[in-house]
Design a protein around this motif. Sequence first.
Motif, PDB file in Angstrom:
ATOM      1  N   CYS A 134       0.686  -1.268   0.332  1.00  0.00           N
ATOM      2  CA  CYS A 134       0.168   0.032  -0.147  1.00  0.00           C
ATOM      3  C   CYS A 134       0.617   1.873  -0.287  1.00  0.00           C
ATOM      4  CB  CYS A 134      -0.667  -0.064   1.168  1.00  0.00           C
ATOM      5  SG  CYS A 134      -2.707  -1.589   0.909  1.00  0.00           S
ATOM      6  N   TYR A 194       1.889   3.609  -2.711  1.00  0.00           N
ATOM      7  CA  TYR A 194       1.581   4.364  -4.146  1.00  0.00           C
ATOM      8  C   TYR A 194       2.640   4.823  -4.997  1.00  0.00           C
ATOM      9  CZ  TYR A 194      -2.613   2.254  -1.650  1.00  0.00           C
ATOM     10  OH  TYR A 194      -3.358   1.059  -1.969  1.00  0.00           O
ATOM     11  N   GLU A 244       4.597   4.012  -7.741  1.00  0.00           N
ATOM     12  CA  GLU A 244       4.749   4.355  -8.914  1.00  0.00           C
ATOM     13  C   GLU A 244       6.176   4.939  -8.996  1.00  0.00           C
ATOM     14  OE1 GLU A 244       3.046   9.126 -10.401  1.00  0.00           O
ATOM     15  OE2 GLU A 244       3.020   8.360  -8.558  1.00  0.00           O
ATOM     16  N   VAL A 297      -5.817  -2.844  -0.364  1.00  0.00           N
ATOM     17  CA  VAL A 297      -5.953  -2.003  -1.412  1.00  0.00           C
ATOM     18  C   VAL A 297      -6.329  -1.061  -1.949  1.00  0.00           C
ATOM     19  CG1 VAL A 297      -4.519  -2.121  -3.778  1.00  0.00           C
ATOM     20  CG2 VAL A 297      -3.760  -3.563  -2.083  1.00  0.00           C
ATOM     21  N   ARG A 312      -7.274   3.847  -6.259  1.00  0.00           N
ATOM     22  CA  ARG A 312      -5.744   4.813  -7.040  1.00  0.00           C
ATOM     23  C   ARG A 312      -4.457   3.420  -7.397  1.00  0.00           C
ATOM     24  NH1 ARG A 312      -2.538   7.387  -1.311  1.00  0.00           N
ATOM     25  NH2 ARG A 312      -0.751   7.793  -2.323  1.00  0.00           N
ATOM     26  N   PHE A 313      -4.814   2.579  -7.124  1.00  0.00           N
ATOM     27  CA  PHE A 313      -4.042   1.304  -8.173  1.00  0.00           C
ATOM     28  C   PHE A 313      -3.968   1.282  -9.629  1.00  0.00           C
ATOM     29  CE2 PHE A 313      -2.761  -2.702  -8.492  1.00  0.00           C
ATOM     30  CZ  PHE A 313      -1.750  -3.861  -8.189  1.00  0.00           C
ATOM     31  N   LEU A 353      -3.048   3.911 -11.681  1.00  0.00           N
ATOM     32  CA  LEU A 353      -1.311   4.093 -11.375  1.00  0.00           C
ATOM     33  C   LEU A 353      -1.304   3.486 -12.547  1.00  0.00           C
ATOM     34  CD1 LEU A 353       0.391   3.285  -7.866  1.00  0.00           C
ATOM     35  CD2 LEU A 353       0.696   5.443  -9.835  1.00  0.00           C
ATOM     36  N   THR A 377      -3.276  -4.335 -15.059  1.00  0.00           N
ATOM     37  CA  THR A 377      -3.425  -4.118 -13.577  1.00  0.00           C
ATOM     38  C   THR A 377      -3.843  -5.404 -12.813  1.00  0.00           C
ATOM     39  OG1 THR A 377      -4.903  -2.950 -13.496  1.00  0.00           O
ATOM     40  CG2 THR A 377      -2.842  -1.607 -12.496  1.00  0.00           C
TER      41      THR A 377
END
Length: 403
Positions: free
Chosen positions: A145, A147, A151, A174, A178-179, A182, A190
């Motif tokens: 977590c 992030y 990144e 998670v 946001r995941f 990215l 993903t």
Amino acid sequence: MSNKPTAQPETNRSQGFSTLCVHGGEDRIKPCYSITDPIFCTATYTFENTEAVIEYVTKKLPREEYGRYGNPTEKVLERKLAALEGGESCVTFATGMAAVACYLMAKVRPGDEIVMFDECYHRTREFCTKVLGQFGVVTHQIPACDYEKMEAAINKRTKLLISESPTNPHLSVVDLERFAALGKKYGVETLIDATLATPYNVRPLEYGIDCVLHSCTKYLGGHNDLLAGAIIGREELLKPVRKLRGVMGMGNSPHAIYLLLRGLKTFELRMERHNQNGLALARFLEKHPRVEKVYYPGLESHRDYAVARRTMRGFGGLVTFLVKDADAQMTARVVDAVRIPRIGPSLGGVESLIEQPMYMSYHDFTPEQRLAVGIPDNMIRVSCGIENTEDLIADFAQALEKI
């Protein structure tokens, strides 16, 4: 009398979840008018004549040819899992590890890079680092977590962002939006392993995640009697995965497919009790004087409680806790003293299971290595089954009095 279905599969995703569990992906009229889908125990499928073979290979007709490439009941299962997850397509496998291994091998080439959170299932991490690493694939493990660090690790060679959510055994959750953001920002696919969440508690595709992985051995099968895995996502993303599965022979057996379909019929009913038992046991343990810490995303004390509350319908049946002022031997006394849970690996079945992770999953790690990955000697992991809640709590109350 025709044995062919005469109606389209039930795939109305606006229906209630339990209705989808029972009917989703199934033909209304099945072969020989059976109410359950039959088991096709055959390795090969025959053709009426040479013309039928030519039509099949030239027109790609929707039928079976050889068991390694598919099974009629398997197609029903894949439609049902896709419906439950809210996805377009699904590919099923013999195990969860077969699913993740096939997915990864279909997606990466030598020189490619994978970025993953370091609380992913340890066998997934091992496959990435030790197996794919032999072929020139680089894996970056980022604190769960974080992030910003994820990144920062992304570059032009990055092909996949991977995480489990919730993670096992720490139950980190998670932030899926946001995941996914990215991945979209950098054009990277993903994958979320949502085995612990299940599609009942969270559906990652709705947050923009590309593909979802499940070890169907766990909650989806639900009875500790089968092995299976699945990947759900858009068909264009799964085409190379499906093709590689056929080449490598990673499909499941007819009987396991049948058992999984049967288990899914009661999936929502079981998950309600798993969620109830997990939350109740976590709250009990958090207040117990012999417990140092409880990892459970449904507790306000959990680091990711706000994210879990926002994204999850329920928090599952897995509870991890630390026994206060206990060494490995004292912790083992608690594990040995419970009367309802059985000692064993895995999770998500109707029977409660218990284990000491340092012995069950990390026995080949040194004490320093275990601490580095957050596995202390006094950690216990419980998979709450569907037994009566008050019985589980009473059982742990008596077990904790033994130390």
